[in-house]
Design a protein around this motif. Structure first.
Motif, PDB file in Angstrom:
ATOM      1  N   GLN A 199      53.660  24.207  54.923  1.00 32.93           N
ATOM      2  CA  GLN A 199      54.585  24.179  56.056  1.00 32.93           C
ATOM      3  C   GLN A 199      54.966  25.612  56.412  1.00 32.93           C
ATOM      4  O   GLN A 199      55.331  26.411  55.543  1.00 32.93           O
ATOM      5  N   LYS A 200      54.884  25.945  57.679  1.00 32.47           N
ATOM      6  CA  LYS A 200      55.227  27.290  58.141  1.00 32.47           C
ATOM      7  C   LYS A 200      56.525  27.237  58.935  1.00 32.47           C
ATOM      8  O   LYS A 200      56.701  26.383  59.800  1.00 32.47           O
ATOM      9  N   HIS A 201      57.430  28.136  58.626  1.00 34.06           N
ATOM     10  CA  HIS A 201      58.751  28.178  59.274  1.00 34.06           C
ATOM     11  C   HIS A 201      58.984  29.592  59.799  1.00 34.06           C
ATOM     12  O   HIS A 201      59.120  30.532  59.016  1.00 34.06           O
ATOM     13  N   PHE A 202      59.040  29.728  61.116  1.00 33.66           N
ATOM     14  CA  PHE A 202      59.252  31.045  61.721  1.00 33.66           C
ATOM     15  C   PHE A 202      60.743  31.359  61.736  1.00 33.66           C
ATOM     16  O   PHE A 202      61.563  30.560  62.201  1.00 33.66           O
TER      17      PHE A 202
ATOM     18  N   ALA B 274      54.116  33.614  47.381  1.00 33.78           N
ATOM     19  CA  ALA B 274      53.484  33.521  48.698  1.00 33.78           C
ATOM     20  C   ALA B 274      54.319  34.197  49.782  1.00 33.78           C
ATOM     21  O   ALA B 274      53.783  34.612  50.820  1.00 33.78           O
ATOM     22  N   ASN B 275      55.618  34.296  49.550  1.00 36.72           N
ATOM     23  CA  ASN B 275      56.519  34.868  50.556  1.00 36.72           C
ATOM     24  C   ASN B 275      57.138  36.189  50.095  1.00 36.72           C
ATOM     25  O   ASN B 275      58.136  36.643  50.671  1.00 36.72           O
TER      26      ASN B 275
ATOM     27  N   GLY C  58      66.326  28.896  49.145  1.00 28.96           N
ATOM     28  CA  GLY C  58      66.531  30.152  48.432  1.00 28.96           C
ATOM     29  C   GLY C  58      65.659  31.268  48.959  1.00 28.96           C
ATOM     30  O   GLY C  58      66.097  32.421  49.069  1.00 28.96           O
ATOM     31  N   ILE C  59      64.411  30.944  49.288  1.00 29.44           N
ATOM     32  CA  ILE C  59      63.499  31.955  49.822  1.00 29.44           C
ATOM     33  C   ILE C  59      63.996  32.465  51.170  1.00 29.44           C
ATOM     34  O   ILE C  59      63.987  33.669  51.442  1.00 29.44           O
TER      35      ILE C  59
ATOM     36  N   THR D 155      57.275  34.703  59.243  1.00 27.34           N
ATOM     37  CA  THR D 155      57.036  33.300  58.926  1.00 27.34           C
ATOM     38  C   THR D 155      57.052  33.075  57.429  1.00 27.34           C
ATOM     39  O   THR D 155      56.399  33.808  56.673  1.00 27.34           O
ATOM     40  N   VAL D 156      57.811  32.070  57.005  1.00 27.29           N
ATOM     41  CA  VAL D 156      57.841  31.650  55.612  1.00 27.29           C
ATOM     42  C   VAL D 156      56.891  30.463  55.462  1.00 27.29           C
ATOM     43  O   VAL D 156      56.939  29.519  56.252  1.00 27.29           O
ATOM     44  N   THR D 157      56.034  30.518  54.450  1.00 25.29           N
ATOM     45  CA  THR D 157      55.075  29.452  54.198  1.00 25.29           C
ATOM     46  C   THR D 157      55.413  28.752  52.888  1.00 25.29           C
ATOM     47  O   THR D 157      55.558  29.402  51.852  1.00 25.29           O
ATOM     48  N   ILE D 158      55.552  27.434  52.954  1.00 23.09           N
ATOM     49  CA  ILE D 158      55.974  26.651  51.791  1.00 23.09           C
ATOM     50  C   ILE D 158      54.906  25.621  51.442  1.00 23.09           C
ATOM     51  O   ILE D 158      54.475  24.840  52.296  1.00 23.09           O
TER      52      ILE D 158
END
Length: 253
Positions: A39-42, A139-140, A110-111, A49-52
């Motif tokens: 899942q990508k969250h801008f 990853a982040n 948290g990230i 972008t944070v990738t989970i």
């Protein structure tokens, strides 16, 4: 107190209508349960972008719970406009805060806190969940590092004083989302919060979606030890009667 327990699906918010008929609605994408999902969250505030990684077949701790997205949005908006943020009494922009997340799951809250606040964040969950937390933290790492934040991971079983001692108690803020669900975890969660908050100037920030009437038992027990107020309420959506509520807990002296 007469609600029947049901399996909790993290992709759906379970509420009851006036006739106790469950209302369900999808909140995130429904991927194949046997495949990993990225899942990508801008984040507008840091233009990154944070990738989970989710692992649906591993269980609910490896999936994104809807309430977490409320804290993600609030943290992102807080960095953009801290003056008008409901989190302004908890987080100070520019301060090198030490944040502990309980029941981190995928670790997204948290990230994002580390990325938007430049904070030192410790993600925690049950021991078997920690490897995926470490994966998502690594990853982040670039996004988090660009803001001056750090993310580490550690096992923490609620109600276990030894686990609290292992991670320490030198935190400024504790965060969590969607941690009040199974009633057998109410007492262990409260005990962990007591160990971390009582006698210290630490704030516990908790995002919660009401699903069952019996959840009032948790809040009644918690109010014996903590002062609790509401910082933010999301408007109900998709036919539900309640939205996500963000609470602030502080220990009673």
């Amino acid at each position: 107190m007469e609600d029947e327990d049901e399996e909790i699906n993290p992709f759906k918010s379970l509420l009851t209508d006036e006739d106790d008929t469950p209302i369900t609605f999808k909140t995130v994408q429904d991927d194949s349960p046997r495949q990993e999902s990225l899942q990508k969250h801008f984040l507008r505030s840091v233009q990154s972008t944070v990738t989970i990684r989710q692992l649906p077949s591993y269980g609910i701790s490896f999936q994104l719970w809807p309430t977490a997205t409320t804290l993600v949005s609030l943290l992102d908006n807080h960095r953009i406009n801290p003056t008008n943020s409901p989190l302004s009494t908890v987080f100070a922009i520019g301060a090198q805060l030490r944040i502990l997340e309980l029941g981190s799951g995928t670790g997204i809250v948290g990230i994002v806190a580390a990325a938007t606040l430049g904070s030192d964040v410790t993600l925690t969950d049950l021991p078997h969940v920690v490897p995926n937390l470490k994966f998502n933290a690594e990853a982040n790492a670039a996004v988090v590092g660009s803001s001056g934040g750090t993310v580490t991971s550690a096992p923490l079983r609620w109600g276990h004083a030894a686990d609290v001692e292992m991670i320490g108690r030198e935190f400024d803020v504790i965060v969590a989302s969607d941690v009040v669900y199974h009633d057998h975890l109410y007492e262990p969660l409260i005990e962990t919060l007591r160990l971390l908050l009582i006698g210290k100037k630490i704030v516990f920030l908790m995002a919660h979606t009401k699903r069952w009437k019996k959840e009032s038992v948790f809040f009644n027990k918690a109010r014996k030890h903590f002062l609790i107020d509401v910082l933010h309420v999301d408007a109900p959506c998709n036919g539900s009667r309640v939205g996500v509520v963000v609470y602030r807990f502080v220990g009673k002296s």
